[in-house]
Write an enzyme that holds these catalytic residues in place. Sequence first.
Site, PDB file in Angstrom:
ATOM      1  N   ARG A  94       8.611  -4.712  -3.358  1.00 34.80           N
ATOM      2  CA  ARG A  94       8.152  -5.874  -2.586  1.00 34.80           C
ATOM      3  C   ARG A  94       7.993  -7.158  -3.402  1.00 34.80           C
ATOM      4  NH1 ARG A  94       1.668  -4.835  -1.348  1.00 34.80           N
ATOM      5  NH2 ARG A  94       1.048  -5.958  -3.210  1.00 34.80           N
ATOM      6  N   TYR A 125       5.293  -1.356  -6.387  1.00 39.43           N
ATOM      7  CA  TYR A 125       5.372  -2.797  -6.125  1.00 39.43           C
ATOM      8  C   TYR A 125       6.765  -3.362  -6.373  1.00 39.43           C
ATOM      9  CZ  TYR A 125       0.355  -2.331  -5.895  1.00 39.43           C
ATOM     10  OH  TYR A 125      -0.897  -1.938  -5.534  1.00 39.43           O
ATOM     11  N   MET A 137       6.430   2.627  -0.047  1.00 39.64           N
ATOM     12  CA  MET A 137       5.332   2.019   0.701  1.00 39.64           C
ATOM     13  C   MET A 137       5.514   2.246   2.205  1.00 39.64           C
ATOM     14  SD  MET A 137       4.258  -1.441  -1.206  1.00 39.64           S
ATOM     15  CE  MET A 137       3.259  -1.349  -2.680  1.00 39.64           C
ATOM     16  N   ILE A 145       6.624  -5.874   4.404  1.00 36.63           N
ATOM     17  CA  ILE A 145       7.758  -4.978   4.172  1.00 36.63           C
ATOM     18  C   ILE A 145       7.628  -3.732   5.045  1.00 36.63           C
ATOM     19  CG2 ILE A 145       8.265  -5.717   1.822  1.00 36.63           C
ATOM     20  CD1 ILE A 145       6.888  -2.933   1.042  1.00 36.63           C
ATOM     21  N   ASP A 146       6.416  -3.482   5.578  1.00 36.87           N
ATOM     22  CA  ASP A 146       6.250  -2.300   6.433  1.00 36.87           C
ATOM     23  C   ASP A 146       6.942  -2.476   7.793  1.00 36.87           C
ATOM     24  OD1 ASP A 146       4.767  -1.354   4.379  1.00 36.87           O
ATOM     25  OD2 ASP A 146       2.835  -1.350   5.408  1.00 36.87           O
TER      26      ASP A 146
END
Length: 446
Positions: A369, A366, A257, A213-214
């Site tokens: 994601r 979390y 994140m 997801i980054d």
Amino acid sequence: MNEIKHTVRPEDTLIPALGPAKIVNPLTTMKAPEKRGFTFLDDDSARVLINPYSCEPDADGNLPASLEKAGPRRHIYFDPTKLKAAIVTCGGMCPGINSLVRSIVLQLYYMYGVRNIVGVRYGLQGFIPSYGHDFIDLNPKTVQSIHGRGGSFLGMSRGPQPMDEIVDTLERQNIGLLFMIGGDGTLHAAQSIHQEITNRGLKIGLVAIPKTIDNDICFVEMTFGFQTAVEAATRAILGAHNEAEGAPNGLGLVKLMGRHSGFVAAHATLALTEVNFCLVPEVDFDLDGPNGLLQALNNRMTARGHAVVVVAEGAGQKFFHTDHAEKDPSGNVRLGDIGTYLRDRFSAHFADQGVELNQKYIDPSYMVRSVPANSGDRIFTGFLGHHAVHAGMSGRTGLLISLWNNHYVHAPIPLAICHRKKIDPCGGLWRAVLESTGQPSLKNEA
Ligand SMILES: Nc1ncnc2c1ncn2[C@@H]1O[C@H](COP(=O)(O)OP(=O)(O)OP(=O)(O)O)[C@@H](O)[C@H]1O
Ligand SMILES: O=P(O)(O)OC[C@H]1O[C@](O)(CO)[C@@H](O)[C@@H]1O
Ligand SMILES: [Mg+2]
């Protein structure tokens, strides 16, 4: 536009092959393929320029670097009736993992006729017999309804595992083709596994599909799951904004994140233009001083009476002085918690001035994601899965499937792990963020 700062030589883009592809691709003999519009790629000609603005040969007549286009080839390397394929998912969760696994399985099974497909449980651990995680049989029935679910059906893990034992297992289990789904760490692991396979002279193909997801993988325009994660992050920001607007001196602080790259924070900021300060790892900021964030917050509160701050988890790490940073089992540095740090600094700052602050801190953590993929990411994983299978069946190895300049391409793994993709503070994305937030420079020195 993809911003690539380093030079790529054409030889860096070559994809290794296990051997000549001599078997007729079963896709070519399917009923009325022309009606289905299948296009088979001519191996050498279909390429996508790395930099679409540089298509002229250089002074020595060398063509600019390009990446091989993904897609089915007329001939394949593996005999589908004899092949055993495996899929492993590593690292942290990401929306769309399950639909990607399903897409690979269905493509192998229905389009190529591969009947022997296994799922490796809990990431690289699943290869190490002492963990006792048995493989799962994957077929249209076992993956029937996984695509609508979040999380990972196969399970994932962090932590190093001995490469030689992983390859021992591949050999012992007769696996001919391995699909590895994971982020930067997984791609490093994939390169080592590929190297070990090559050193042993084995004919085992390895195809990686980047997952994070980054969205921080080089030569990958966008990773699957990223858009879903941004959508989930946007919901947290909306909550923060509503809370902030509904109270005197309301402040919504959202931590998202993004260890080294703040793409989720930047995109979520653009998706909901309610953010006043977006803080990412790539752009330094001060808290104190005339240009610092605390003063900027004062100014914002005086002017508008409410504010929203979004911070990526890797931002502001200079506020944590740790010489011997702790690491997670995969070797990723455990970051200082910038979210709670800012929350406490904001509270103390306004309390010192005797000014009421109604701060709401949201860390969706979390939740961004582990959710199911949205439709866009499900479609995306479908294409990624199909292309991974085409590439693997053709005998290509040591590569990843990427979306580049709007085309699906094959990129050699070393190219993707030579750098980490980051927001360019002088580039268009960050400029758009600054225009959306209206935030000033938060640095004291010029
Ligand atoms: N340099 C490396 N060499 C070999 N294996 C590695 C390397 N870095 C990480 N790995 C292994 O790859 C697996 C996944 O790595 P990691 O936990 O860093 O997740 P990731 O693939 O980067 O995904 P995420 O985006 O969620 O961080 C782990 O089992 C880890 O031990
Ligand atoms: O808590 P975990 O599983 O180590 O994962 C946290 C990290 O994983 C990521 O979501 C990448 O998968 C990063 O954004 C985050 O820093
Ligand atoms: Mg990683």
